[in-house]
Design a protein around this motif. Structure first.
Motif, mmCIF file in Angstrom:
data_model
loop_
_atom_site.group_PDB
_atom_site.id
_atom_site.type_symbol
_atom_site.label_atom_id
_atom_site.label_comp_id
_atom_site.label_asym_id
_atom_site.label_seq_id
_atom_site.Cartn_x
_atom_site.Cartn_y
_atom_site.Cartn_z
ATOM 1 N N ASP A 163 2.350 25.678 47.518
ATOM 2 C CA ASP A 163 3.769 25.839 47.183
ATOM 3 C C ASP A 163 3.959 26.977 46.175
ATOM 4 O O ASP A 163 4.857 27.810 46.314
ATOM 5 N N GLY A 207 8.633 31.037 47.351
ATOM 6 C CA GLY A 207 9.940 31.321 47.921
ATOM 7 C C GLY A 207 9.908 32.034 49.254
ATOM 8 O O GLY A 207 10.957 32.183 49.902
ATOM 9 N N LEU A 208 8.736 32.509 49.695
ATOM 10 C CA LEU A 208 8.647 33.135 51.009
ATOM 11 C C LEU A 208 8.900 32.102 52.095
ATOM 12 O O LEU A 208 8.393 30.976 52.038
ATOM 13 N N GLU A 209 9.672 32.465 53.092
ATOM 14 C CA GLU A 209 9.936 31.554 54.197
ATOM 15 C C GLU A 209 8.691 31.441 55.071
ATOM 16 O O GLU A 209 8.104 32.447 55.483
ATOM 17 N N ARG A 259 7.588 30.149 58.612
ATOM 18 C CA ARG A 259 8.220 29.756 59.867
ATOM 19 C C ARG A 259 7.192 29.258 60.879
ATOM 20 O O ARG A 259 6.077 29.786 60.945
ATOM 21 N N ARG A 268 3.659 22.690 58.671
ATOM 22 C CA ARG A 268 4.454 23.910 58.855
ATOM 23 C C ARG A 268 4.255 24.533 60.222
ATOM 24 O O ARG A 268 4.852 25.539 60.540
ATOM 25 N N GLU A 282 3.416 39.558 52.970
ATOM 26 C CA GLU A 282 3.662 39.351 54.393
ATOM 27 C C GLU A 282 3.330 40.636 55.136
ATOM 28 O O GLU A 282 3.626 41.738 54.658
#
Length: 269
Positions: free
Chosen positions: A135, A140-142, A144, A186, A240
């Motif tokens: 975490d 704060g990065l998404e 997906r 996730r 990313e």
């Protein structure tokens, strides 16, 4: 409409594969990598003076930077989806869930730099990564579903230190079972890390149990990339990237070498 090669103009490409050579660090559970020249220049000289050299390569499928197929691990005799392992395995490999069933991945990857979250270049031997660590590293990065999650421990910095890197005595950092469930929840397409086992390896335990492999491969159907060379990407500060993963299509194999590429583009702020 912008075409892909124009969108990537000026991008930096990171090679995430460790170099493969005889004697490199590896798990004792797998056949070691060996390469030797079968024919040397001068062994055979053609009438026009030309000569060629070639080699013989012997390797296990889980040596160096590689991808674990879903056939790699079973639990109580069952593979992912409840498939009976004995019914699909033979001397020539697996008829289902082998590495040849892996579709090449080209897409976004989120780098969870746990070492940086702790303010160190590399996590200590035997450190267990927790959901709280992940975490914090996500910051704060998404995240997906269907994308890639890479865990940075800094462990690839120790590639040249065989005894330390393998973690057989001192252990190696990696996700524990709780972190494995965090990852599975996730629903990534794949996960990757820097050590030879995508697991928390306690000091003195070796690869006695591999709960994260069970959670990801057997229960969730998520491929694992191991022994990645992530330290240049960590040092560059990218969180990313565009990731390309395409292992050798070895029919029926439980894993195969891969040379992952990360493409990073600095965003203007």
């Amino acid at each position: 409409m912008e075409v892909p090669w124009e969108a990537l103009a000026g991008a930096e490409v990171f090679d995430l594969a460790q170099p493969m050579r005889t004697g490199m660090p590896q798990s004792p559970n797998h056949v070691p990598f060996r390469m030797l020249l079968e024919r040397r220049h001068g062994d055979l000289v053609r009438p026009d003076g030309g000569s060629a050299a070639n080699e013989v390569i012997v390797t296990g499928g889980h040596v160096g930077t590689h991808v674990d197929a879903l056939a790699h691990v079973s639990q109580e005799g069952r593979l992912h989806g409840g498939l009976d392992a004995a019914s699909v395995q033979g001397h020539h490999g697996f008829t289902e869930l082998g590495i040849d069933a892996f579709d090449p991945y080209v897409g976004r990857a989120v780098l969870l730099d746990v070492a940086a979250a702790h303010g160190v270049p590399a996590l200590p031997p035997g450190y267990e990564i927790t959901p709280a660590d992940l975490d914090r590293a996500a910051g704060g990065l998404e995240v997906r579903p269907g994308e890639a999650l890479l865990i940075g421990t800094g462990w690839s910095r120790h590639w040249g230190e065989r005894e330390l890197f393998t973690g057989q005595s001192g252990g190696a950092p990696g996700p524990g079972a709780a972190a494995g469930r965090w990852l599975a929840e996730r629903r990534p397409r794949l996960v990757g890390g820097e050590s030879i086992a995508f697991e928390h390896i306690p000091a003195g335990r070796g690869h006695a149990t591999l709960p994260v492999h069970r959670i990801l491969l057997v229960e969730a159907g998520i491929n694992i990339v191991e022994t990645m060379r992530l330290w240049p990407l960590l040092d560059a500060g990218h969180r990313e990237v565009l990731l390309i993963v395409n292992p050798l299509p070895l029919v029926g194999a439980t894993g195969a070498p891969v040379r992952p590429l990360a493409v990073a583009v600095r965003r203007e702020v």
